[in-house]
Design an enzyme around this catalytic site. Structure first.
Site, short mmCIF file in Angstrom:
data_model
loop_
_atom_site.label_atom_id
_atom_site.label_comp_id
_atom_site.label_asym_id
_atom_site.label_seq_id
_atom_site.Cartn_x
_atom_site.Cartn_y
_atom_site.Cartn_z
N TYR A 1 -6.49 -37.64 -31.44
CA TYR A 1 -6.87 -37.16 -30.15
C TYR A 1 -5.60 -36.95 -29.42
O TYR A 1 -4.98 -37.81 -28.85
CB TYR A 1 -7.73 -37.97 -29.48
CG TYR A 1 -8.25 -37.38 -28.09
CD1 TYR A 1 -7.79 -36.08 -27.48
CD2 TYR A 1 -9.01 -37.95 -27.08
CE1 TYR A 1 -8.13 -35.55 -26.28
CE2 TYR A 1 -9.43 -37.62 -25.70
CZ TYR A 1 -9.01 -36.37 -25.66
OH TYR A 1 -9.28 -35.78 -24.30
N TYR B 1 0.46 -45.40 -21.05
CA TYR B 1 1.02 -46.15 -20.31
C TYR B 1 2.57 -46.39 -21.16
O TYR B 1 3.54 -46.04 -20.73
CB TYR B 1 0.67 -47.10 -19.87
CG TYR B 1 1.40 -48.05 -18.97
CD1 TYR B 1 1.52 -47.60 -17.67
CD2 TYR B 1 1.98 -49.15 -19.26
CE1 TYR B 1 2.43 -48.31 -16.56
CE2 TYR B 1 2.89 -49.83 -18.42
CZ TYR B 1 3.06 -49.26 -17.23
OH TYR B 1 3.83 -50.16 -16.23
N SER C 1 -12.27 -38.05 -22.58
CA SER C 1 -11.80 -38.11 -21.22
C SER C 1 -12.79 -37.64 -20.05
O SER C 1 -12.81 -38.11 -18.91
CB SER C 1 -10.43 -37.17 -21.24
OG SER C 1 -9.33 -37.58 -22.16
N LYS D 1 -8.50 -33.38 -32.49
CA LYS D 1 -8.53 -32.53 -31.08
C LYS D 1 -7.20 -32.47 -30.49
O LYS D 1 -6.77 -33.35 -30.07
CB LYS D 1 -9.65 -33.28 -30.36
CG LYS D 1 -9.96 -32.62 -28.74
CD LYS D 1 -10.65 -33.51 -27.99
CE LYS D 1 -11.01 -32.77 -26.69
NZ LYS D 1 -11.70 -33.34 -25.82
#
Length: 314
Positions: free
Chosen positions: A138, A112, A49, A167
């Site tokens: 993640y 989304y 990110s 993560k």
């Protein structure tokens, strides 16, 4: 499939240096990698990110990953973010990551469109079946809009052997704690990393494996210092580093998204990279730069003294 990757410690989610035209700046990335490796990081994450992957097309993601893996040259493990809203495209990016030699690929849950847990589990299983390599879940509900809960993490860990870790980028450390309690007893090799910087110490105390913290882009000596202090049971250094990391967390409140503030902090702590970010984000303004400088001054004595950070900082 034989899983032979074992990771722990501090793995910075690297920013992606780009120029004013949005082109990857390989020289700036080389300088950033030099700083990271000298500080003793335990690996690097590319295209997470913080690396602005969501603003890139597939060709750019592949090109950057190839260049970074070549530059690292095996000195530390390289992890790659491969997540997209599409199962098919995620598999394709994971296969590319495997072909260039990454240690593992991170799969963020589709964003989304929210998915039921049934659909989300099917997504992960199809990816696990589609690429023969180590994979990490993640979880970043603040970005994707959907949490990957501990029960689902456990299901993936127990049914998809090549998902080797997670993560977990969440506000509540209790979320990560529950993953540790639910998964580690049945699958001790499943690696649990925190995504939030100030969760590094509690993660380690609870039996986790480390963190993938954005502030390590510009203060790797602090985060790596905490990890090394933990290993040698140097509690004063450990606690001092934790307090510094807590103070550095203010960087995330300077601007949204955080790409600009982190790139500015990297520049201020001695690595010359461009300030530019990928649209629709914009370069940090003067007021933002002043706030970054104030945060660094408050948290880092060497910075306050006008000195570059050194490996002996913690």
């Amino acid at each position: 499939m034989m899983i032979n990757v074992r990771l722990s410690g501090v793995i910075p989610p690297l920013v992606t240096p780009v120029d004013a035209q949005g082109k990857f700046d390989a020289a700036a990335m080389r300088a950033l990698l030099k700083r990271q490796i000298a500080a003793g990081v335990n690996g690097v994450l590319v295209l997470g990110s913080t690396g602005e992957f969501s603003q890139m097309d597939v060709a750019m993601r592949k090109d950057i990953l190839e260049q970074v893996v070549a530059e690292v040259g095996g000195r530390v493990p390289v992890l790659a973010g491969v997540g997209t809203p599409s199962t098919r495209e995620t598999i394709a990016l994971a296969r590319h990551a495997k072909s260039v030699g990454v240690a593992a690929a991170l799969v963020v849950n589709p964003y989304y469109t929210p998915l039921s847990e049934t659909h989300l589990l099917a997504h992960y299983r199809e990816i696990a079946d589609g690429v023969d390599m180590p994979l990490f879940l993640y979880n970043y509900p603040g970005m994707t809009g959907q949490d990957v809960g501990p029960a689902l993490v456990r299901e993936v860990a127990l049914t998809c052997p090549n998902f080797v870790g997670i993560k977990d980028s969440v506000e509540a450390m209790s979320h990560t704690q529950q993953i540790l309690l639910d998964v580690k007893p049945e699958r001790p090799d499943f690696m649990v990393f925190s995504g939030f910087d100030d969760h590094l110490l509690p993660n380690l105390i609870l039996g986790g494996d480390g963190a993938i913290p954005g502030t390590a882009n510009f203060a790797p000596e602090v985060t790596c210092g905490l990890y090394q202090a933990f290993l040698r049971r140097d509690y004063p250094s450990m606690f001092a580093a934790h307090r510094q990391i807590a103070a550095l967390m203010a960087i995330y409140r300077v601007d949204t998204p955080v790409y600009g503030p982190i790139k500015e902090a990297i520049r201020m702590t001695g690595v010359s990279i461009p300030r530019d970010v990928l649209a629709p984000a914009r370069e940090l303004d003067t007021k933002g730069r002043e706030r970054v400088a104030a945060i660094l001054k408050a948290a880092l004595p060497d910075f306050a003294a006008g000195l570059a950070l050194s490996a002996s900082h913690v």
